[in-house]
Write a protein that holds these residues in place. Structure first.
Motif, PDB file in Angstrom:
ATOM      1  N   ILE A 107       5.639   7.153  -9.258  1.00  0.00           N
ATOM      2  CA  ILE A 107       4.438   6.320  -9.217  1.00  0.00           C
ATOM      3  C   ILE A 107       4.649   5.141  -8.279  1.00  0.00           C
ATOM      4  CG2 ILE A 107       2.963   4.777 -10.569  1.00  0.00           C
ATOM      5  CD1 ILE A 107       3.348   6.600 -12.948  1.00  0.00           C
ATOM      6  N   ALA A 108       5.842   4.561  -8.340  1.00  0.00           N
ATOM      7  CA  ALA A 108       6.131   3.404  -7.499  1.00  0.00           C
ATOM      8  C   ALA A 108       6.073   3.766  -6.017  1.00  0.00           C
ATOM      9  CB  ALA A 108       7.508   2.834  -7.840  1.00  0.00           C
ATOM     10  N   THR A 109       6.440   5.009  -5.676  1.00  0.00           N
ATOM     11  CA  THR A 109       6.407   5.411  -4.269  1.00  0.00           C
ATOM     12  C   THR A 109       4.982   5.468  -3.733  1.00  0.00           C
ATOM     13  OG1 THR A 109       6.327   7.781  -4.808  1.00  0.00           O
ATOM     14  CG2 THR A 109       8.499   6.783  -4.513  1.00  0.00           C
ATOM     15  N   SER A 110       3.995   5.566  -4.634  1.00  0.00           N
ATOM     16  CA  SER A 110       2.602   5.602  -4.180  1.00  0.00           C
ATOM     17  C   SER A 110       2.063   4.207  -3.899  1.00  0.00           C
ATOM     18  CB  SER A 110       1.717   6.293  -5.219  1.00  0.00           C
ATOM     19  OG  SER A 110       1.655   5.534  -6.417  1.00  0.00           O
ATOM     20  N   ALA A 111       2.847   3.172  -4.268  1.00  0.00           N
ATOM     21  CA  ALA A 111       2.431   1.796  -3.980  1.00  0.00           C
ATOM     22  C   ALA A 111       2.545   1.556  -2.481  1.00  0.00           C
ATOM     23  CB  ALA A 111       3.293   0.808  -4.754  1.00  0.00           C
ATOM     24  N   THR A 112       1.440   1.222  -1.857  1.00  0.00           N
ATOM     25  CA  THR A 112       1.407   1.128  -0.394  1.00  0.00           C
ATOM     26  C   THR A 112       1.460  -0.300   0.123  1.00  0.00           C
ATOM     27  OG1 THR A 112      -1.016   1.161  -0.486  1.00  0.00           O
ATOM     28  CG2 THR A 112       0.113   3.270  -0.187  1.00  0.00           C
ATOM     29  N   GLY A 113       1.533  -1.269  -0.763  1.00  0.00           N
ATOM     30  CA  GLY A 113       1.560  -2.653  -0.299  1.00  0.00           C
ATOM     31  C   GLY A 113       2.138  -3.559  -1.359  1.00  0.00           C
ATOM     32  N   GLN A 114       2.266  -4.841  -1.021  1.00  0.00           N
ATOM     33  CA  GLN A 114       2.854  -5.801  -1.947  1.00  0.00           C
ATOM     34  C   GLN A 114       2.014  -5.931  -3.212  1.00  0.00           C
ATOM     35  OE1 GLN A 114       3.556  -9.619  -0.196  1.00  0.00           O
ATOM     36  NE2 GLN A 114       4.491 -10.485  -2.030  1.00  0.00           N
ATOM     37  N   ARG A 115       0.698  -5.902  -3.051  1.00  0.00           N
ATOM     38  CA  ARG A 115      -0.168  -6.037  -4.219  1.00  0.00           C
ATOM     39  C   ARG A 115       0.010  -4.858  -5.167  1.00  0.00           C
ATOM     40  NH1 ARG A 115      -4.506  -9.303  -4.476  1.00  0.00           N
ATOM     41  NH2 ARG A 115      -5.752  -7.697  -5.492  1.00  0.00           N
ATOM     42  N   ASN A 116       0.111  -3.642  -4.626  1.00  0.00           N
ATOM     43  CA  ASN A 116       0.298  -2.474  -5.473  1.00  0.00           C
ATOM     44  C   ASN A 116       1.640  -2.517  -6.194  1.00  0.00           C
ATOM     45  OD1 ASN A 116      -2.174  -1.540  -4.684  1.00  0.00           O
ATOM     46  ND2 ASN A 116      -1.397  -0.045  -3.226  1.00  0.00           N
TER      47      ASN A 116
END
Length: 300
Positions: free
Chosen positions: A153-162
């Motif tokens: 799931i963390a790998t799908s975070a595309t930016g600092q906010r995510n």
């Protein structure tokens, strides 16, 4: 609601009673799943702290009304019992709620629900460490699977906010698990409804420093945000927890806890229908791994 406060009958549950248990558990799951969607929907109008204050204040009022249906109302707490209730109120009801509200300002409701549902696994690990329940093979395997899902799931975070949203939701899961552990001890000294009721009152008091900000934000907030916050207090919090207590009082806790695996599914579905949001592919696969890991960890 008075039916939810009836005492358990000594005889085993019949078909009618089983149907009531199923309805109560299903109601709790749907309401808890909807809470993630409601938070996401009104997070643009109310900040995390003020929203938590309004939600818990409404829940405290609703639970007070429910408690008054018991005649007479008797609350007898030792100092130790009150301190335990206050501790889980601060950690779980207040801390978890603020962290989740903040997290959902950065990630969608479905992803938040999938991450928060790691809490049962954290409870199992904490119980093995602090309550002497040990670490079984299934717990170790399940932990590794769930951690892999969280990483995905963390790998799908595309930016600092995510990334901030993922970390805040993981913090919410940790606070949720810690609150459950404290509540488990507190319930040895006080009944479930009283614990939830007083917990909401204490959490409301703890969050009062956000009252001035809440008043200021309510002046500019749309009516839908206020209604949404009231919904969170009355339905997922007051009615949801009371319905769950009704089912838990009449069914084995281990069997009933499996029902909570449906909460993320309900949240993803409602988020898609009401907000047009759906987790990324990585989020869905990672969430499935998280739930699988939790299920493996609880296998005996």
């Amino acid at each position: 609601m008075t039916e939810l406060l009836e005492t358990t009958r000594p005889a085993g549950p019949g078909k009618t009673e089983l149907a009531k248990i199923a309805v109560a558990a299903g109601l709790a799951v749907v309401l808890w799943g909807s809470s993630f969607v409601a938070i996401r929907g009104i997070g643009h109008a109310l900040s995390p702290g003020p929203l938590a204050l309004l939600r818990l204040a409404v829940a405290a009022v609703a639970l007070t009304a429910i408690a008054l249906t018991r005649r007479p109302v008797r609350v007898r707490l030792t100092r130790k019992a009150f301190l335990l209730v206050a501790a889980y109120a601060v950690v779980w009801l207040a801390g978890y709620t603020v962290a989740l509200n903040a997290g959902e300002q950065h990630v969608d409701a479905g992803t938040a629900a999938l991450l928060v549902n790691l809490a049962p696994l954290l409870v199992a690990v904490a119980a093995g460490k602090f309550l002497g329940e040990g670490f079984s093979r299934s717990l170790v395997v399940g932990s590794l699977v769930a951690l892999g899902g969280a990483a995905l799931i963390a790998t799908s975070a595309t930016g600092q906010r995510n990334w901030a949203g993922v970390l805040l939701c993981l913090l919410a899961a940790a606070l949720y698990a810690a609150g459950v552990m404290i509540q488990k001890v507190a319930l040895r000294h006080v009944d479930g409804l009283t614990a939830i009721w007083l917990g909401c009152v204490v959490a409301t008091v703890v969050l009062l420093p956000w009252a001035p900000q809440l008043v200021a934000e309510l002046r500019a907030a749309p009516a839908s945000a206020v209604v949404g916050a009231a919904y969170l207090g009355v339905f997922p919090t007051a009615i949801g927890f009371t319905a769950w207590a009704y089912a838990l009082r009449r069914m084995d806790a281990g069997r009933l806890s499996a029902v909570t695996y449906a909460v993320p599914a309900a949240s993803v579905l409602l988020s898609w229908l009401l907000l047009g949001e759906i987790p990324t592919l990585y989020g869905l696969v990672g969430g499935a791994l998280c739930l699988t890991g939790v299920a493996i960890s609880r296998k005996r």
